[in-house]
Design a protein around this motif. Structure first.
Motif, PDB file in Angstrom:
ATOM      1  N   ALA A 160       0.955  -1.041  -0.199  1.00  0.00           N
ATOM      2  CA  ALA A 160       0.058  -0.044  -0.180  1.00  0.00           C
ATOM      3  C   ALA A 160       1.057   1.345  -0.045  1.00  0.00           C
ATOM      4  O   ALA A 160       1.927   1.062   0.487  1.00  0.00           O
ATOM      5  CB  ALA A 160      -0.957  -0.091   0.903  1.00  0.00           C
ATOM      6  N   ASP A 161       0.243   2.422  -0.414  1.00  0.00           N
ATOM      7  CA  ASP A 161       0.810   3.687  -0.333  1.00  0.00           C
ATOM      8  C   ASP A 161       1.468   3.753   0.885  1.00  0.00           C
ATOM      9  O   ASP A 161       0.594   3.543   1.901  1.00  0.00           O
ATOM     10  CB  ASP A 161       0.125   4.665  -0.948  1.00  0.00           C
ATOM     11  N   ARG A 162       2.476   4.684   1.402  1.00  0.00           N
ATOM     12  CA  ARG A 162       3.322   4.995   2.700  1.00  0.00           C
ATOM     13  C   ARG A 162       2.535   5.782   3.437  1.00  0.00           C
ATOM     14  O   ARG A 162       2.516   5.640   4.581  1.00  0.00           O
ATOM     15  CB  ARG A 162       4.364   5.161   2.618  1.00  0.00           C
ATOM     16  N   SER A 163       1.414   6.537   2.805  1.00  0.00           N
ATOM     17  CA  SER A 163       0.445   7.261   3.454  1.00  0.00           C
ATOM     18  C   SER A 163      -0.645   6.629   4.116  1.00  0.00           C
ATOM     19  O   SER A 163      -1.270   7.252   5.224  1.00  0.00           O
ATOM     20  CB  SER A 163      -0.117   8.482   2.480  1.00  0.00           C
ATOM     21  N   ILE A 164      -0.955   5.329   4.064  1.00  0.00           N
ATOM     22  CA  ILE A 164      -1.781   4.551   4.532  1.00  0.00           C
ATOM     23  C   ILE A 164      -1.399   3.805   5.765  1.00  0.00           C
ATOM     24  O   ILE A 164      -0.333   3.213   5.404  1.00  0.00           O
ATOM     25  CB  ILE A 164      -2.743   3.517   3.435  1.00  0.00           C
ATOM     26  N   THR A 165      -2.016   4.008   6.996  1.00  0.00           N
ATOM     27  CA  THR A 165      -1.366   3.334   8.156  1.00  0.00           C
ATOM     28  C   THR A 165      -2.542   2.351   8.391  1.00  0.00           C
ATOM     29  O   THR A 165      -3.716   2.405   8.308  1.00  0.00           O
ATOM     30  CB  THR A 165      -1.122   4.398   9.336  1.00  0.00           C
ATOM     31  N   CYS A 166      -2.002   1.314   9.651  1.00  0.00           N
ATOM     32  CA  CYS A 166      -3.050   0.497   9.943  1.00  0.00           C
ATOM     33  C   CYS A 166      -4.129   1.244  10.746  1.00  0.00           C
ATOM     34  O   CYS A 166      -5.305   0.829  10.704  1.00  0.00           O
ATOM     35  CB  CYS A 166      -2.302  -0.352  10.889  1.00  0.00           C
ATOM     36  N   GLU A 167      -3.616   2.389  11.658  1.00  0.00           N
ATOM     37  CA  GLU A 167      -4.734   3.167  12.197  1.00  0.00           C
ATOM     38  C   GLU A 167      -5.605   3.720  11.534  1.00  0.00           C
ATOM     39  O   GLU A 167      -6.982   3.808  11.682  1.00  0.00           O
ATOM     40  CB  GLU A 167      -3.721   4.154  13.004  1.00  0.00           C
ATOM     41  N   SER A 168      -5.122   4.238  10.157  1.00  0.00           N
ATOM     42  CA  SER A 168      -6.207   5.021   9.500  1.00  0.00           C
ATOM     43  C   SER A 168      -7.182   3.923   8.697  1.00  0.00           C
ATOM     44  O   SER A 168      -8.210   4.186   8.738  1.00  0.00           O
ATOM     45  CB  SER A 168      -5.419   5.446   8.252  1.00  0.00           C
ATOM     46  N   VAL A 169      -6.663   2.798   8.511  1.00  0.00           N
ATOM     47  CA  VAL A 169      -7.768   1.570   7.966  1.00  0.00           C
ATOM     48  C   VAL A 169      -8.502   1.100   9.105  1.00  0.00           C
ATOM     49  O   VAL A 169      -9.943   0.837   8.696  1.00  0.00           O
ATOM     50  CB  VAL A 169      -6.812   0.451   7.503  1.00  0.00           C
ATOM     51  N   ASP A 170      -8.055   1.255  10.470  1.00  0.00           N
ATOM     52  CA  ASP A 170      -9.090   0.920  11.220  1.00  0.00           C
ATOM     53  C   ASP A 170     -10.098   1.859  11.453  1.00  0.00           C
ATOM     54  O   ASP A 170     -11.477   1.530  11.813  1.00  0.00           O
ATOM     55  CB  ASP A 170      -8.298   0.610  12.689  1.00  0.00           C
ATOM     56  N   ALA A 171      -9.851   3.387  11.351  1.00  0.00           N
ATOM     57  CA  ALA A 171     -10.706   4.161  11.609  1.00  0.00           C
ATOM     58  C   ALA A 171     -11.710   4.282  10.358  1.00  0.00           C
ATOM     59  O   ALA A 171     -13.127   4.314  10.578  1.00  0.00           O
ATOM     60  CB  ALA A 171     -10.058   5.585  11.582  1.00  0.00           C
ATOM     61  N   ILE A 172     -11.194   3.958   9.184  1.00  0.00           N
ATOM     62  CA  ILE A 172     -12.416   3.490   8.050  1.00  0.00           C
ATOM     63  C   ILE A 172     -13.353   2.674   8.431  1.00  0.00           C
ATOM     64  O   ILE A 172     -14.469   2.620   8.218  1.00  0.00           O
ATOM     65  CB  ILE A 172     -11.416   3.286   6.714  1.00  0.00           C
TER      66      ILE A 172
END
Length: 239
Positions: A160-172
Motif C-alpha cells: 500500500a502507499d506509505r501514507s496509509i497506516t493501520c490506524e487509518s484503516v481501522d478508523a475507516i
C-alpha cells in the motif's frame, strides 16, 4: 478577544484578532410564540492570509433566558434552534482539486446536512472513504467491508502507499460500521440506533485528516520531486 482558527477556504491556521471579526446579536422576539423569546447571533471572521482574504459567516438562533435585551450570554447553548455556517456553504473546508470531484461532492454534502440528518451525513462520509480506497489505493471489491480487508492486507505486506497506516484503516472500518446505520435498516425495524450531529462531525474530521494524509502528502511529495527534477535539468543545461 483573540482565538486560534483555521480558515475553511485555505486551511491556514491563524490567530483571529478583534479587527478580523464581527459579532452581532439581534433581538427577534415576537410575543406569545411557541418557541419563546428568540435572538439571532451572527459571527463573521475574515481570513488574514493574503492569498485568501475570504469571509466565513456563522449564525445561530436561540432562546433567550431572560426578558432583557438579547445579548450573547442570554442565549443558552442547549437552546439553539439553528446553528450553522452560512458561508462557505455547508461549513465544509474547500478541498483541493487533486482530490477527485465525486469525493469532494460527497464530503461537501455530508457537511451541509450534518444538522439536518446526522445519519445521512455519516453515510455520505462512509461513501467518501470507499471512494478513497478505490481511487487512492486502487482496490475495488463488491463491498466496502471486503475492500477494507484487502486494504489491511496491502498495508501489512507493504504494497500500500506509505501514507496509509493501520490506524487509518481501522478508523475507516469504524466509520463503515457507523455509516451502515444510515445505509441499512435494522433487522428489527423497531430498533432505532441514532447518530447525533457531534458524532457525525467527528467522522467528518477523520475524513478531513485522511484527505490530508493520503492525497495531501502524495501531492506534496510529487511537487518536491518535480522541483528537484527542475533544478537538475537546469544544472544540466548550464554544463
Amino acid at each position: 478577544m483573540a482565538f486560534n482558527w483555521t480558515c475553511p477556504y485555505c486551511n491556514h491556521l491563524q490567530t483571529v484578532v478583534p479587527s478580523q471579526q464581527r459579532h452581532i446579536i439581534a433581538d427577534i422576539r415576537i410575543a406569545d410564540q411557541a418557541e419563546g423569546p428568540l435572538a439571532c447571533e451572527i459571527q463573521a471572521i475574515g481570513c488574514a492570509n493574503a492569498e485568501c482574504r475570504k469571509t466565513t459567516v456563522k449564525a445561530g438562533i436561540g432562546v433567550c433566558t431572560s426578558n432583557l435585551p438579547a445579548i450573547a450570554s442570554n442565549i443558552r447553548n442547549d437552546d439553539y434552534i439553528y446553528m450553522g455556517v452560512l458561508i462557505p456553504d455547508g461549513g465544509n473546508k474547500i478541498l483541493p482539486e487533486y482530490i477527485p470531484k465525486p469525493i469532494r461532492e460527497d464530503y461537501r454534502e455530508a457537511c451541509k446536512i450534518i444538522d439536518l440528518s446526522p445519519k445521512a451525513s455519516a453515510t455520505l462520509i462512509r461513501r467518501c472513504l470507499q471512494g478513497m480506497i478505490r481511487d487512492f489505493a486502487g482496490i475495488q471489491r463488491g463491498t466496502l467491508n471486503s475492500e477494507i480487508t484487502a486494504l489491511k492486507q496491502a498495508v501489512e505486506n507493504g504494497t500500500a502507499d506509505r501514507s496509509i497506516t493501520c490506524e487509518s484503516v481501522d478508523a475507516i472500518d469504524h466509520i463503515r460500521t457507523i455509516g451502515n446505520i444510515g445505509a441499512h435498516m435494522e433487522k428489527d425495524i423497531n430498533t432505532i440506533i441514532d447518530v447525533d450531529s457531534n458524532e457525525a462531525e467527528t467522522l467528518i474530521e477523520v475524513a478531513e485528516m485522511l484527505f490530508e494524509e493520503w492525497y495531501g502528502d502524495r501531492h506534496r511529495r510529487a511537487e518536491r520531486l518535480t522541483k528537484v527534477k527542475g533544478i537538475a535539468d537546469s544544472k544540466k543545461e548550464q554544463k
